[in-house]
Design an enzyme around this catalytic site. Sequence first.
Site, PDB file in Angstrom:
ATOM      1  CG  ASP A   1      -5.553  -0.429   2.267  1.00  0.00           C
ATOM      2  OD1 ASP A   1      -5.203  -1.426   1.607  1.00  0.00           O
ATOM      3  OD2 ASP A   1      -6.091   0.564   1.755  1.00  0.00           O
TER       4      ASP A   1
ATOM      5  CG  HIS B   1      -1.837   1.147   1.260  1.00  0.00           C
ATOM      6  ND1 HIS B   1      -2.993   1.183   0.509  1.00  0.00           N
ATOM      7  CD2 HIS B   1      -1.766   2.341   1.899  1.00  0.00           C
ATOM      8  CE1 HIS B   1      -3.596   2.352   0.704  1.00  0.00           C
ATOM      9  NE2 HIS B   1      -2.867   3.074   1.542  1.00  0.00           N
TER      10      HIS B   1
END
Length: 193
Positions: free
Chosen positions: A147, A111
Amino acid sequence: KIRLGILGSGKGSNFRAILEAIQAGQIDAEVAIVLSDVPGAGILQYAADAGLRAEEIVEPKFRTRLSPEVEEGLVRTLKDAGVDLVVLAGYMRMVKSTTLDAFPRRVINIHPSLLPKFPGLEAWKQALEAGESVTGCTVHYVDSGMDTGEIIAQESVPVLPDDTAASLHARIQVAEHHLYPAIVKRFADGELP
Ligand code: GAR
């Protein structure tokens, strides 16, 4: 030798960095299959050109998640290919328990921010707009949140005064291309649970 299943939606530069590290003998792993939800995505083209198995698994109903039947097909495809570690490399959909239960602690993601800061889309833009002076990238285990999974490693980059979204993302990607192959190597070497 562990077998990687790569999932991506975009140009595939992280996949490329991992493949180059394998080809250079730095990671003792092989790419079993590359899958994309985006027909014609760069990542599929690159994989096919490298002689790897590359397939589309499209989702007709939803934009950011998978319908159960599509996700079951995805898992079946990964299992049939003998995948040990599922590597999300710019895959822009959420995977859920169908995938996570089939690959416990064996689904990882990269990410483009220092999580838990800036989950979600265009994280580099979020960091720029928030006036951060440092951002970076995170490799984490995937859980069912967005995430939110346990962090494995991070790499920082500076945000410079004249950065644009594009220049900042480019700098983060350079860090991604170090970090992700290094973490895949740790899985290949059996150093990560
Ligand atoms: C990467 O920057 C990755 O961190 C990001 O997409 C880009 C894919 O680039 N992923 C996410 O934002 C996931 N939420 P690539 O296709 O060149 O590897």
